[in-house]
Write an enzyme that holds these catalytic residues in place. Sequence first.
Site, PDB file in Angstrom:
ATOM      1  N   LYS A  19      17.606   1.458   2.882  1.00 17.15           N
ATOM      2  CA  LYS A  19      17.628   1.241   1.430  1.00 17.15           C
ATOM      3  C   LYS A  19      18.868   1.939   0.872  1.00 17.15           C
ATOM      4  CE  LYS A  19      15.345   2.706  -2.893  1.00 17.15           C
ATOM      5  NZ  LYS A  19      14.130   3.228  -3.562  1.00 17.15           N
ATOM      6  N   LYS A  29      13.702   5.184 -16.095  1.00 20.52           N
ATOM      7  CA  LYS A  29      13.121   6.476 -15.719  1.00 20.52           C
ATOM      8  C   LYS A  29      13.313   7.485 -16.842  1.00 20.52           C
ATOM      9  CE  LYS A  29      13.927   6.278 -10.717  1.00 20.52           C
ATOM     10  NZ  LYS A  29      12.534   6.415 -10.278  1.00 20.52           N
ATOM     11  N   ASP A  86      11.390  -0.506 -11.573  1.00 25.18           N
ATOM     12  CA  ASP A  86      11.686   0.751 -10.878  1.00 25.18           C
ATOM     13  C   ASP A  86      11.143   0.741  -9.444  1.00 25.18           C
ATOM     14  OD1 ASP A  86      12.687   3.262 -10.532  1.00 25.18           O
ATOM     15  OD2 ASP A  86      11.131   4.296 -11.701  1.00 25.18           O
ATOM     16  N   GLU A 115      12.165  -0.946  -7.020  1.00 28.01           N
ATOM     17  CA  GLU A 115      13.258  -1.846  -6.625  1.00 28.01           C
ATOM     18  C   GLU A 115      13.577  -1.792  -5.141  1.00 28.01           C
ATOM     19  OE1 GLU A 115      13.716   1.137  -7.655  1.00 28.01           O
ATOM     20  OE2 GLU A 115      15.110   1.848  -6.127  1.00 28.01           O
ATOM     21  N   ARG A 151      11.770  -1.778  -2.485  1.00 29.28           N
ATOM     22  CA  ARG A 151      11.032  -2.741  -1.645  1.00 29.28           C
ATOM     23  C   ARG A 151      11.551  -4.156  -1.837  1.00 29.28           C
ATOM     24  NH1 ARG A 151       5.658  -0.706  -4.544  1.00 29.28           N
ATOM     25  NH2 ARG A 151       7.018   1.098  -4.661  1.00 29.28           N
TER      26      ARG A 151
HETATM   27  N1  BES Z   1      13.746   5.766  -5.670  1.00 31.19           N
HETATM   28  C1  BES Z   1      12.442   5.883  -6.174  1.00 31.19           C
HETATM   29  C2  BES Z   1      11.552   6.784  -5.323  1.00 31.19           C
HETATM   30  C3  BES Z   1      11.900   8.234  -5.314  1.00 31.19           C
HETATM   31  C4  BES Z   1      11.271   9.101  -6.172  1.00 31.19           C
HETATM   32  C5  BES Z   1      12.791   8.721  -4.405  1.00 31.19           C
HETATM   33  C6  BES Z   1      11.567  10.434  -6.126  1.00 31.19           C
HETATM   34  C7  BES Z   1      13.082  10.066  -4.366  1.00 31.19           C
HETATM   35  C8  BES Z   1      12.466  10.934  -5.218  1.00 31.19           C
HETATM   36  C9  BES Z   1      11.768   4.515  -6.273  1.00 31.19           C
HETATM   37  O1  BES Z   1      12.623   3.450  -6.457  1.00 31.19           O
HETATM   38  C10 BES Z   1      10.927   4.599  -7.495  1.00 31.19           C
HETATM   39  O2  BES Z   1      11.454   4.623  -8.551  1.00 31.19           O
HETATM   40  N2  BES Z   1       9.628   4.678  -7.290  1.00 31.19           N
HETATM   41  C11 BES Z   1       8.733   4.822  -8.365  1.00 31.19           C
HETATM   42  C12 BES Z   1       7.930   3.571  -8.433  1.00 31.19           C
HETATM   43  C13 BES Z   1       7.083   3.308  -9.607  1.00 31.19           C
HETATM   44  C14 BES Z   1       7.219   4.107 -10.824  1.00 31.19           C
HETATM   45  C15 BES Z   1       7.169   1.838  -9.962  1.00 31.19           C
HETATM   46  C16 BES Z   1       7.898   6.033  -8.032  1.00 31.19           C
HETATM   47  O3  BES Z   1       7.482   6.193  -6.887  1.00 31.19           O
HETATM   48  O4  BES Z   1       7.707   6.868  -8.921  1.00 31.19           O
HETATM   49 ZN    ZN Z   2      14.566   3.734  -5.837  1.00 32.87          ZN
HETATM   50 MN    MN Z   3      13.031   3.061  -8.496  1.00 27.15          MN
END
Ligand code: BES
Ligand code: ZN
Ligand code: MN
Length: 509
Positions: free
Chosen positions: A259, A271, A341, A343, A345
Amino acid sequence: MIFEFSNDPLASASPDAALAFLSFEDALVPPEIGHSQGPLREVIDRALSRSRFKGALGQFIDIIAPCGTSAARILLVGCGAKAGLAELGIERAAADAYRRVHATGATILELRFDPACAKDAAAMAFGVQLAAYRFDKYRTSEKSEKKPSISFTRIVSAEPETAGAAFQQALPLADAIYFCRDQVSEPPNILYPTEFARRIQGLDLPGMEVEVLGEDAMRQLGMNALLGVGQGSSRRSQLVVMQWNGGRTEDPPMAFVGKGVCYDSGGLSIKPAKSMAEMKWDMGGAAVVAGLLHALARGKVHANVVGILGLVENMPDGNAQRPGDVVTSMSGQTIEVVDTDAEGRLVLADALWYCQQRFKPRLMIDVATLTGAVEIALGQEFAGLFSNDDALADRLLRAATLEGEKLWRLPLAAALEKLIESPVADVKNYGGPEGGAITAALFLQRFVNGCPWAHLDVAGTTWQSTSSLPTVPDGATGFGVRILHRLVTDYYGGAVSRSDAPHAHTWTC
Ligand code: BES
Ligand code: ZN
Ligand code: MN
């Protein structure tokens, strides 16, 4: 850093040296001191009798060398029990010694562990090299007391030449970990998808084939899940395909998919400010895959390996993907994007499908900073492992144990599939917070087409603001490169090509 292997401890006599001895619960005083008389023995006995040092792992004594000793400081590095001390323990002890004295003003680190066989000596040098990593290209000034002072590491071993050869063999892996950490540390205004791809193309790795697919090529292939993520960004998305064919022609490759979200603002599902600042390292999985291929090519490993990096930037703008959009992935499956967010996957869905279609790999492993949920479940020391193949999962767990990077297997729980069912499409990209790491993995599983596959969710382990391992400085860890490198080389019975044994005693890294 310059490394030297020598069988002559006395030659070190230098007023700027830090002399480090490995010390054990069952052998507190190193034999060469135990058998000696004089000020060094006295000062060590005194330090031992007036401290709580018991030789336990992580314990440490750092004393100023007494008059008459031609060294600046003496260190005792606790290693736990002597029996059962593995290379990993020796590597960490050496790294710990470096970390404790690297900015004390001492310029030479001499490591003494009696008897250090060639493998032990090489492990010490490897540990120091990993510990000495810094990312300081954007500092224009730094307080002199914070600058590292050690520039020379000397390792005493009865077999200096074999030790040098063993270290030479381990250097491609250390270089690859540096490369991985460098990319993860880069700010997102510098490292965006085309720049990342350019850096991969610019690597000087004879025998490595690199292709870069741009947006038009990806559109033709039907990669609308990946392209949808990048469509709100002014930076163009890229798919990088790296191939190292060091094995037999007819041998199907092992494939690794990373990724590479060079920046994850969340998109329109934006975010909160606090969690956004971290999202430059959302390309950590891609950096691990690039690092792995780097190490395999440098080490001329006899294996066929493919690395695929899905590089995008997830941004909100007038053209951005909306929560509610439905995209058709390359596999033909439709995806309802309920949260922009989630994204990673979407990027991996197309990259995994493309990978198994084109290469028919013997196995496929993706590495991704995929979910915050995995960090909630496992913390920052363990990465989550998911697999549809028990033998592959076991291989990965074994590789992780040997390399000192921790994996914990989590279930692809079929009962949670219902959380990602969509009322309008084949699947939706987010199933809510419950079992968040699992539903993300279940989503990916739909795009591997039955291929033996494993998914490493490294969201918790890619970046450590306060690292707990001496071989890992704060910041980008490079977590995963070692596991995958071990997996590939062990799969082929340690099939590393042997170059002529080098005759050098010093190595500049
Ligand atoms: N890149 C993030 C996951 C992440 C979170 C990596 C913290 C490293 C540290 C991923 O794309 C993401 O945003 N995941 C969200 C998904 C959800 C809110 C739709 C998550 O896990 O909070
Ligand atoms: Zn991400
Ligand atoms: Mn994300």
